[in-house]
Design a protein around this motif. Sequence first.
Motif, PDB file in Angstrom:
ATOM      1  N   MET A   1       1.205  -0.777  -0.176  1.00 16.17           N
ATOM      2  CA  MET A   1      -0.066   0.262   0.031  1.00 16.17           C
ATOM      3  C   MET A   1       0.709   1.307   0.254  1.00 16.17           C
ATOM      4  O   MET A   1       1.643   1.456   1.007  1.00 16.17           O
ATOM      5  CB  MET A   1      -0.638  -0.309   1.129  1.00 16.17           C
ATOM      6  N   THR A   2       1.015   2.208  -0.860  1.00 19.48           N
ATOM      7  CA  THR A   2       1.349   3.627  -1.078  1.00 19.48           C
ATOM      8  C   THR A   2       0.652   4.310   0.603  1.00 19.48           C
ATOM      9  O   THR A   2       0.734   3.323   1.709  1.00 19.48           O
ATOM     10  CB  THR A   2       1.018   3.921  -2.204  1.00 19.48           C
ATOM     11  N   GLY A   3       0.462   5.432   0.488  1.00 19.75           N
ATOM     12  CA  GLY A   3       0.364   6.375   1.453  1.00 19.75           C
ATOM     13  C   GLY A   3      -1.283   5.204   1.706  1.00 19.75           C
ATOM     14  O   GLY A   3      -1.396   5.527   3.795  1.00 19.75           O
ATOM     15  N   SER A   4      -1.861   4.888   1.327  1.00 17.41           N
ATOM     16  CA  SER A   4      -3.268   4.528   1.773  1.00 17.41           C
ATOM     17  C   SER A   4      -3.602   2.892   0.356  1.00 17.41           C
ATOM     18  O   SER A   4      -3.475   1.823   1.426  1.00 17.41           O
ATOM     19  CB  SER A   4      -4.161   5.112   1.995  1.00 17.41           C
ATOM     20  N   TRP A   5      -3.889   3.423  -0.721  1.00 16.14           N
ATOM     21  CA  TRP A   5      -4.610   3.128  -1.508  1.00 16.14           C
ATOM     22  C   TRP A   5      -2.868   1.934  -2.057  1.00 16.14           C
ATOM     23  O   TRP A   5      -2.242   3.806  -2.404  1.00 16.14           O
ATOM     24  CB  TRP A   5      -5.358   2.995  -2.441  1.00 16.14           C
ATOM     25  N   ARG A  41       5.181  13.658   4.698  1.00 18.34           N
ATOM     26  CA  ARG A  41       3.454  13.006   4.329  1.00 18.34           C
ATOM     27  C   ARG A  41       2.699  13.726   4.846  1.00 18.34           C
ATOM     28  O   ARG A  41       1.687  14.329   3.465  1.00 18.34           O
ATOM     29  CB  ARG A  41       3.356  12.135   4.794  1.00 18.34           C
ATOM     30  N   ASP A  42       2.960  15.138   5.376  1.00 18.28           N
ATOM     31  CA  ASP A  42       2.031  16.622   5.257  1.00 18.28           C
ATOM     32  C   ASP A  42       1.914  17.006   3.616  1.00 18.28           C
ATOM     33  O   ASP A  42       1.078  18.084   3.357  1.00 18.28           O
ATOM     34  CB  ASP A  42       1.198  16.578   6.369  1.00 18.28           C
ATOM     35  N   ARG A  43       3.350  17.033   3.671  1.00 16.25           N
ATOM     36  CA  ARG A  43       3.355  18.493   2.463  1.00 16.25           C
ATOM     37  C   ARG A  43       3.281  17.944   1.347  1.00 16.25           C
ATOM     38  O   ARG A  43       2.966  18.499  -0.096  1.00 16.25           O
ATOM     39  CB  ARG A  43       4.938  18.700   2.535  1.00 16.25           C
ATOM     40  N   HIS A  44       2.905  16.383   1.110  1.00 16.59           N
ATOM     41  CA  HIS A  44       3.862  15.832  -0.385  1.00 16.59           C
ATOM     42  C   HIS A  44       2.529  15.176  -0.346  1.00 16.59           C
ATOM     43  O   HIS A  44       2.611  14.009  -1.417  1.00 16.59           O
ATOM     44  CB  HIS A  44       5.273  15.352  -1.077  1.00 16.59           C
ATOM     45  N   ALA A  45       1.565  14.314   0.100  1.00 18.55           N
ATOM     46  CA  ALA A  45       1.502  13.172   0.274  1.00 18.55           C
ATOM     47  C   ALA A  45      -0.389  13.401   0.474  1.00 18.55           C
ATOM     48  O   ALA A  45      -1.029  12.877   0.121  1.00 18.55           O
ATOM     49  CB  ALA A  45       1.197  12.051   0.922  1.00 18.55           C
ATOM     50  N   SER A  46      -0.895  14.580  -0.470  1.00 18.60           N
ATOM     51  CA  SER A  46      -2.015  15.204  -0.538  1.00 18.60           C
ATOM     52  C   SER A  46      -2.898  14.017  -1.929  1.00 18.60           C
ATOM     53  O   SER A  46      -1.921  13.984  -3.172  1.00 18.60           O
ATOM     54  CB  SER A  46      -1.924  16.682  -1.621  1.00 18.60           C
ATOM     55  N   GLY A  47      -3.920  14.010  -1.947  1.00 22.75           N
ATOM     56  CA  GLY A  47      -4.401  12.410  -2.866  1.00 22.75           C
ATOM     57  C   GLY A  47      -4.412  11.242  -2.472  1.00 22.75           C
ATOM     58  O   GLY A  47      -4.591  10.555  -2.586  1.00 22.75           O
ATOM     59  N   LEU A  48      -3.447  11.118  -1.299  1.00 24.64           N
ATOM     60  CA  LEU A  48      -3.620   9.554  -0.815  1.00 24.64           C
ATOM     61  C   LEU A  48      -4.721   9.329   0.102  1.00 24.64           C
ATOM     62  O   LEU A  48      -5.088  10.339   1.153  1.00 24.64           O
ATOM     63  CB  LEU A  48      -2.037   9.822  -0.155  1.00 24.64           C
ATOM     64  N   GLU A  49      -5.539   8.568  -0.093  1.00 26.61           N
ATOM     65  CA  GLU A  49      -6.452   8.358   0.968  1.00 26.61           C
ATOM     66  C   GLU A  49      -6.234   7.638   2.414  1.00 26.61           C
ATOM     67  O   GLU A  49      -5.059   6.941   1.907  1.00 26.61           O
ATOM     68  CB  GLU A  49      -7.151   7.399   0.201  1.00 26.61           C
ATOM     69  N   SER A 100      -1.907   7.008 -13.017  1.00 20.85           N
ATOM     70  CA  SER A 100      -2.924   7.867 -12.706  1.00 20.85           C
ATOM     71  C   SER A 100      -1.443   9.024 -13.154  1.00 20.85           C
ATOM     72  O   SER A 100      -1.627  10.190 -13.623  1.00 20.85           O
ATOM     73  CB  SER A 100      -2.485   8.637 -10.916  1.00 20.85           C
ATOM     74  N   GLY A 101      -0.453   8.146 -13.478  1.00 23.20           N
ATOM     75  CA  GLY A 101       0.331   8.755 -14.083  1.00 23.20           C
ATOM     76  C   GLY A 101       1.589   9.965 -13.328  1.00 23.20           C
ATOM     77  O   GLY A 101       2.702  10.034 -13.016  1.00 23.20           O
ATOM     78  N   GLY A 102       1.153   9.877 -11.728  1.00 23.47           N
ATOM     79  CA  GLY A 102       1.814  10.603 -10.802  1.00 23.47           C
ATOM     80  C   GLY A 102       3.070   9.777 -10.251  1.00 23.47           C
ATOM     81  O   GLY A 102       3.209   8.478 -10.495  1.00 23.47           O
ATOM     82  N   THR A 103       4.115  10.090  -9.515  1.00 23.04           N
ATOM     83  CA  THR A 103       4.854   9.658  -9.066  1.00 23.04           C
ATOM     84  C   THR A 103       4.914   9.301  -7.433  1.00 23.04           C
ATOM     85  O   THR A 103       4.902  10.753  -7.005  1.00 23.04           O
ATOM     86  CB  THR A 103       6.207  10.223  -9.238  1.00 23.04           C
ATOM     87  N   TYR A 104       4.960   8.148  -6.812  1.00 26.35           N
ATOM     88  CA  TYR A 104       5.146   8.146  -5.226  1.00 26.35           C
ATOM     89  C   TYR A 104       6.660   7.985  -4.818  1.00 26.35           C
ATOM     90  O   TYR A 104       7.675   7.733  -5.145  1.00 26.35           O
ATOM     91  CB  TYR A 104       4.598   6.581  -5.049  1.00 26.35           C
ATOM     92  N   ILE A 105       6.915   8.525  -4.076  1.00 22.28           N
ATOM     93  CA  ILE A 105       7.986   9.234  -3.070  1.00 22.28           C
ATOM     94  C   ILE A 105       7.834   7.704  -2.422  1.00 22.28           C
ATOM     95  O   ILE A 105       7.080   7.630  -1.462  1.00 22.28           O
ATOM     96  CB  ILE A 105       7.977  10.186  -2.061  1.00 22.28           C
ATOM     97  N   ARG A 146       3.586  11.544  -2.267  1.00 20.65           N
ATOM     98  CA  ARG A 146       2.779  11.411  -4.351  1.00 20.65           C
ATOM     99  C   ARG A 146       2.588  12.846  -5.506  1.00 20.65           C
ATOM    100  O   ARG A 146       2.227  13.983  -4.698  1.00 20.65           O
ATOM    101  CB  ARG A 146       1.446  11.149  -4.101  1.00 20.65           C
ATOM    102  N   ILE A 147       3.571  12.833  -6.219  1.00 22.73           N
ATOM    103  CA  ILE A 147       3.681  13.902  -6.764  1.00 22.73           C
ATOM    104  C   ILE A 147       3.286  14.322  -8.664  1.00 22.73           C
ATOM    105  O   ILE A 147       3.945  13.151  -9.229  1.00 22.73           O
ATOM    106  CB  ILE A 147       5.105  14.339  -6.696  1.00 22.73           C
ATOM    107  N   ALA A 148       2.759  14.892  -8.818  1.00 19.85           N
ATOM    108  CA  ALA A 148       2.001  14.232  -9.901  1.00 19.85           C
ATOM    109  C   ALA A 148       3.110  14.383 -10.826  1.00 19.85           C
ATOM    110  O   ALA A 148       2.755  13.257 -12.401  1.00 19.85           O
ATOM    111  CB  ALA A 148       1.269  15.504 -10.717  1.00 19.85           C
ATOM    112  N   GLU A 149       4.305  15.676 -11.008  1.00 19.83           N
ATOM    113  CA  GLU A 149       5.074  14.935 -11.812  1.00 19.83           C
ATOM    114  C   GLU A 149       6.715  14.787 -11.722  1.00 19.83           C
ATOM    115  O   GLU A 149       6.816  14.359 -10.816  1.00 19.83           O
ATOM    116  CB  GLU A 149       5.808  16.512 -12.302  1.00 19.83           C
TER     117      GLU A 149
END
Length: 195
Positions: A1-5, A41-49, A100-105, A146-149
């Motif tokens: 699981m990444t941040g959540s899903w 996580r607070d700074r870069h994990a927007s969109g994680l469930e 999604s095309g996004g990239t997880y850290i 998770r970062i879009a680019e």
Amino acid sequence: MTGSWPVDGGRKGGRATTMALSVLARPRLTAADAAWVRVLRDRHASGLEAPEIGPHVTLVFPTESTDATTATGHLAVVAGETAAFSLAFRCALPVLDPQSGGTYIYLVPDEGFSTLVRLHDRLYSGPFADALNLDIPYIPHITLGRIAEAKLARALADDLNSQEPEILARLETVELFHLDRKGPARRLAEIALRG
């Protein structure tokens, strides 16, 4: 699981689940390390469930392949055969999400990597056997963001790695969660590793 899903969206047969069971490991971190992870996580994990779960390593990705009672019994058997162990996370790794095309850290462990993989493999037997997805390699990790680019994600991973992080942790329990895309995650069981 990444941040959540998970990166694969908890898919079975190509469709995303709305309610599912997942097995997570929430390593015990020092207060300073937990704060460092939380800030990222607070700074870069927007969109994680399910951010309420906090930093974790997913061992069984969300699935509807079994019920909670059967899953808890299986988890107890595997936990009974597995001793608690130490982890050392020292590497940030950018991983593209093809959907999604996004990239997880990912924050990936050096120490404990193979133990997590073996635990993952043991859990994907019995009631979870049909849920195993071999299309995506299993990389044990804590999701930092998770970062879009992709280029920005790579730059963040490079910056983190230049800091030579060393997040020491101990894994003593595994947890069964009920995940629902329409509401908060619920922990159904927490079982001590006692092998």
